[in-house]
Motif scaffolding. Structure first.
Motif, mmCIF file in Angstrom:
data_model
loop_
_atom_site.group_PDB
_atom_site.id
_atom_site.type_symbol
_atom_site.label_atom_id
_atom_site.label_comp_id
_atom_site.label_asym_id
_atom_site.label_seq_id
_atom_site.Cartn_x
_atom_site.Cartn_y
_atom_site.Cartn_z
ATOM 1 N N ALA A 389 2.117 2.675 -5.804
ATOM 2 C CA ALA A 389 1.422 2.899 -4.535
ATOM 3 C C ALA A 389 2.218 2.388 -3.339
ATOM 4 O O ALA A 389 2.214 3.010 -2.271
ATOM 5 C CB ALA A 389 0.052 2.217 -4.568
ATOM 6 N N THR A 390 2.904 1.252 -3.503
ATOM 7 C CA THR A 390 3.539 0.593 -2.355
ATOM 8 C C THR A 390 5.056 0.603 -2.399
ATOM 9 O O THR A 390 5.693 0.314 -1.386
ATOM 10 C CB THR A 390 3.075 -0.877 -2.274
ATOM 11 N N GLY A 391 5.625 0.872 -3.567
ATOM 12 C CA GLY A 391 7.074 0.828 -3.716
ATOM 13 C C GLY A 391 7.621 -0.560 -3.963
ATOM 14 O O GLY A 391 8.838 -0.756 -3.985
ATOM 15 N N LEU A 398 2.965 -7.691 -0.068
ATOM 16 C CA LEU A 398 1.672 -7.105 -0.433
ATOM 17 C C LEU A 398 0.533 -7.871 0.244
ATOM 18 O O LEU A 398 0.712 -8.968 0.755
ATOM 19 C CB LEU A 398 1.491 -7.130 -1.950
ATOM 20 N N GLY A 399 -0.642 -7.280 0.189
ATOM 21 C CA GLY A 399 -1.818 -7.910 0.780
ATOM 22 C C GLY A 399 -2.806 -6.848 1.222
ATOM 23 O O GLY A 399 -2.416 -5.788 1.735
ATOM 24 N N GLY A 400 -4.092 -7.088 0.982
ATOM 25 C CA GLY A 400 -5.105 -6.152 1.434
ATOM 26 C C GLY A 400 -5.260 -4.909 0.597
ATOM 27 O O GLY A 400 -5.918 -3.948 1.008
ATOM 28 N N LEU A 401 -4.689 -4.911 -0.626
ATOM 29 C CA LEU A 401 -4.799 -3.715 -1.480
ATOM 30 C C LEU A 401 -6.232 -3.456 -1.936
ATOM 31 O O LEU A 401 -6.573 -2.318 -2.298
ATOM 32 C CB LEU A 401 -3.893 -3.871 -2.705
ATOM 33 N N ALA A 402 -7.065 -4.477 -1.933
ATOM 34 C CA ALA A 402 -8.448 -4.283 -2.389
ATOM 35 C C ALA A 402 -9.165 -3.247 -1.534
ATOM 36 O O ALA A 402 -10.015 -2.497 -2.028
ATOM 37 C CB ALA A 402 -9.209 -5.612 -2.355
ATOM 38 N N GLY A 403 -8.821 -3.188 -0.239
ATOM 39 C CA GLY A 403 -9.453 -2.199 0.630
ATOM 40 C C GLY A 403 -9.003 -0.786 0.331
ATOM 41 O O GLY A 403 -9.728 0.174 0.589
ATOM 42 N N ARG A 404 -7.765 -0.626 -0.197
ATOM 43 C CA ARG A 404 -7.270 0.699 -0.532
ATOM 44 C C ARG A 404 -7.748 1.158 -1.903
ATOM 45 O O ARG A 404 -7.919 2.352 -2.126
ATOM 46 C CB ARG A 404 -5.731 0.726 -0.491
ATOM 47 N N SER A 405 -7.916 0.240 -2.823
ATOM 48 C CA SER A 405 -8.370 0.612 -4.168
ATOM 49 C C SER A 405 -9.211 -0.516 -4.768
ATOM 50 O O SER A 405 -8.689 -1.370 -5.496
ATOM 51 C CB SER A 405 -7.177 0.926 -5.083
ATOM 52 N N ALA A 484 -4.926 -9.576 5.079
ATOM 53 C CA ALA A 484 -4.626 -8.415 5.930
ATOM 54 C C ALA A 484 -3.653 -7.475 5.235
ATOM 55 O O ALA A 484 -2.812 -7.911 4.440
ATOM 56 C CB ALA A 484 -4.024 -8.909 7.236
ATOM 57 N N ARG A 485 -3.780 -6.202 5.560
ATOM 58 C CA ARG A 485 -2.884 -5.212 4.973
ATOM 59 C C ARG A 485 -1.484 -5.344 5.562
ATOM 60 O O ARG A 485 -1.318 -5.397 6.782
ATOM 61 C CB ARG A 485 -3.398 -3.796 5.234
ATOM 62 N N THR A 486 -0.502 -5.369 4.692
ATOM 63 C CA THR A 486 0.885 -5.358 5.151
ATOM 64 C C THR A 486 1.285 -3.908 5.440
ATOM 65 O O THR A 486 0.588 -2.965 5.027
ATOM 66 C CB THR A 486 1.803 -5.935 4.061
ATOM 67 N N PRO A 487 2.394 -3.702 6.143
ATOM 68 C CA PRO A 487 2.821 -2.322 6.418
ATOM 69 C C PRO A 487 2.994 -1.490 5.150
ATOM 70 O O PRO A 487 2.693 -0.293 5.137
ATOM 71 C CB PRO A 487 4.149 -2.521 7.153
ATOM 72 N N MET A 488 3.493 -2.091 4.089
ATOM 73 C CA MET A 488 3.711 -1.330 2.852
ATOM 74 C C MET A 488 2.385 -0.934 2.215
ATOM 75 O O MET A 488 2.266 0.133 1.609
ATOM 76 C CB MET A 488 4.561 -2.139 1.861
ATOM 77 N N VAL A 489 1.379 -1.793 2.345
ATOM 78 C CA VAL A 489 0.067 -1.472 1.784
ATOM 79 C C VAL A 489 -0.651 -0.445 2.667
ATOM 80 O O VAL A 489 -1.373 0.425 2.176
ATOM 81 C CB VAL A 489 -0.780 -2.748 1.620
ATOM 82 N N ALA A 490 -0.437 -0.540 3.985
ATOM 83 C CA ALA A 490 -1.089 0.405 4.898
ATOM 84 C C ALA A 490 -0.694 1.836 4.576
ATOM 85 O O ALA A 490 -1.497 2.769 4.717
ATOM 86 C CB ALA A 490 -0.726 0.054 6.340
ATOM 87 N N GLY A 491 0.527 2.039 4.138
ATOM 88 C CA GLY A 491 0.977 3.392 3.801
ATOM 89 C C GLY A 491 0.881 3.708 2.328
ATOM 90 O O GLY A 491 1.490 4.681 1.870
ATOM 91 N N ALA A 492 0.147 2.890 1.564
ATOM 92 C CA ALA A 492 0.106 3.061 0.104
ATOM 93 C C ALA A 492 -0.717 4.280 -0.298
ATOM 94 O O ALA A 492 -1.696 4.635 0.361
ATOM 95 C CB ALA A 492 -0.502 1.809 -0.539
#
Length: 548
Positions: A389-391, A398-405, A484-492
């Motif tokens: 998802a994030t590469g 990483l951070g904030g992945l719970a909001g994405r999945s 908080a979502r990191t940039p890599m997680v924001a685009g996951a």
């Protein structure tokens, strides 16, 4: 018909490998067929377990003599509760890992040989759990290792090649040592069949056997199996090999192939070598069997593994490194109860072996092995889903992945809680039983007036290992899924199919905990099978090599 069931978990992957190679020019069909082979393998293991161990009227153990050649001359496959329990672990993790591979590994890398090699890994594992003789145990180890060598160097590149070279070198040395020990045991006992060897060691005067070399030769085998299991001081290959291999394969290496070394330790030391009545007198070590030497050595390896693995995991910056070091520590949690079993006295005549400290300790180790295989398989595959998802799996990115999945976050949470030992998950029972047998050992030593420090140190290290597990499991989940979502997680972009496999593993962990009673009875039967030398010899029924 029961005897034919024994060979099924070997035939299924063997036929599957041939079929998958034939489908190499049709990759889509090959991927579907690979999942079908894994399902068929799980069905064959379930059929074997029901027909030989758990079903009504099941004999409890069965042997298959290949080609009709009777033991000890022929090649014998033996299935009992211990081998069935280990096969069940392999089937559960193997099915999930194949399904995850289909969606995780890129299509180009799945072409041609990925799936045949994966089932070659399962073939080697199955053969090791079922073989009834030492030389074929070596052969099945090599089959398993050959497939794992290819997977460690699978992605190419300098890092992967270096990891594969270290892995290959250490395991080749281990294989040479194992072969030398097997040759020595053959020279000592005159047989390679494990049932026949147990029979001869139990009556050395009748067979003209001097059992004294068994202590040293068994020590060489312990070093080899410790290397395969990744126990300290043989853990150096683990972090690099786990990081280099595709993550579904890493789930197999951590969850299943490591357990082959631990299975071999239990099978050989308790079923075979414990048959020898040996007067052991070494500095600080006295006893009446090879287990007297084995117990303190394995206890030291287990204690060191818990500390080195736990401290190493706390200091890692990436998920895969953290989980690799965690595996070293968690294997120590399995080794310690096995060492307690070796230090405990056998059950007196008339006492149920399942309720003796030795039986309880082996059952605790098996339950912990099952929990670790499921939890670590889940966590490595969840790491794969995070990386897809994030590469990256670097904690700082990483951070904030719970909001994405939320589902992925929840499944990882379940795996982490199981490692920590929170009820009602499988890991709770693994830790509860492990602490229980260590406490029972301490109480027994106090009542008998023996040295208190060995069990006290074991308990203290188990407690320290549990605290370290809380630290690194909490850190991993917080860094990946909280905040908080990191940039890599924001685009996951999370792959729902990968998350579905990981979620299924989480459900399995929860199911084992909720329905733990039958699981424990199975593990207890497996522990009794490891200790019931007479039943093992009777089912194999070696007919050759009778004393003059």
């Amino acid at each position: 018909m029961t005897a034919q069931l024994v060979v099924a978990p070997i035939l299924v992957p063997l036929v599957g490998i041939v079929g998958l190679l034939a489908l190499r020019r049709r990759p889509r069909v090959q991927r579907v067929a690979s999942v079908g082979v894994a399902l068929a393998y799980a069905a064959s293991v379930a059929w074997l377990t029901y027909g030989v161990v758990l079903g009504p009227g099941a004999p409890g153990a069965a042997a298959y003599q290949l080609g009709g050649w009777e033991a000890p001359i022929g090649i014998t496959l033996v299935a009992d509760a211990l081998s069935a329990f280990m096969l069940s672990i392999a089937a559960a993790v193997g099915l999930a890992a194949v399904a995850f591979s289909v969606v995780y590994v890129d299509r180009a890398n799945q072409r041609a040989f990925y799936h045949p090699l994966f089932h070659c890994l399962l073939l080697g594992v199955s053969g090791a759990f079922l073989t009834g003789d030492l030389f074929n145990l070596f052969v099945w180890f090599e089959v398993m290792l050959l497939a794992s060598y290819v997977f460690v160097v699978f992605y190419g590149g300098a890092t992967h090649t270096a990891a594969a070279f270290r892995y290959l070198t250490l395991n080749v040395i281990g294989s040479v040592v194992m072969l030398l020990a097997i040759g020595g045991l053959y020279a000592t006992t005159g047989t390679l069949n494990m049932a026949d060897m147990a029979r001869r060691l139990a009556a050395p005067a009748v067979y003209g056997v001097d059992p004294a070399p068994v202590v040293g030769l068994g020590g060489l085998l312990l070093a080899t199996f410790g290397l395969k299991a990744g126990l300290v001081p043989f853990q150096f290959w683990v972090p690099d090999a786990y990081r280099a291999a595709p993550l579904p394969v890493t789930a197999m290496l951590a969850g299943v192939t490591k357990k082959v070394g631990l299975y071999a330790i239990v099978r050989l030391y308790f079923t075979v070598f414990a048959a020898a009545d040996l007067a052991v007198e070494l500095p600080g070590i006295t006893g009446d069997s090879a287990l007297a030497v084995f117990a303190p050595v394995l206890m030291a390896m287990g204690i060191a593994s818990v500390l080195v693995g736990g401290l190493g995991a706390v200091a890692r910056d990436t998920l895969d490194e953290l989980l690799a070091y965690s595996s070293i520590g968690q294997v120590g949690f399995i080794a310690i109860p096995i060492a307690v079993a070796a230090a405990a006295d056998p059950a007196p005549s008339g006492v149920d072996p399942a309720t003796s400290l030795r039986g309880l300790a082996i059952a605790a180790a098996l339950v912990y092995a099952l929990h670790h295989a499921l939890a670590k398989g889940l966590l490595f595959m969840a790491t794969g889903a995070v990386r897809s998802a994030t590469g990256t799996n670097r904690l700082a990115d990483l951070g904030g992945l719970a909001g994405r999945s939320p589902t992925l976050a929840g499944a990882f949470f379940v795996g982490g809680l199981s490692l920590i030992g929170i009820p009602p998950l499988a890991g709770f029972f693994g830790k509860f039983l492990t602490f229980g047998v260590a406490s029972d050992w301490l109480g027994l030593v106090v009542r008998n007036g023996g040295a208190v420090w060995p069990p006290a140190v074991a308990l203290a290290v188990l407690l320290a290992g549990a605290v370290l597990t809380i630290v690194y499991a909490t850190r991993a989940w917080n860094a990946c899924f909280w905040g908080a979502r990191t940039p890599m997680v924001a685009g996951a972009a999370v792959d729902r199919r990968e998350v579905a496999v990981v979620a299924a593993m989480a459900v399995a962990i929860l199911a084992v905990g909720v329905a733990f009673d039958p699981v424990y009875r199975f593990a207890s039967d497996a522990a009794v099978a490891a200790l019931d030398r007479g039943a093992y010899v009777d089912v194999v029924a070696p007919t050759g090599g009778e004393p003059p």
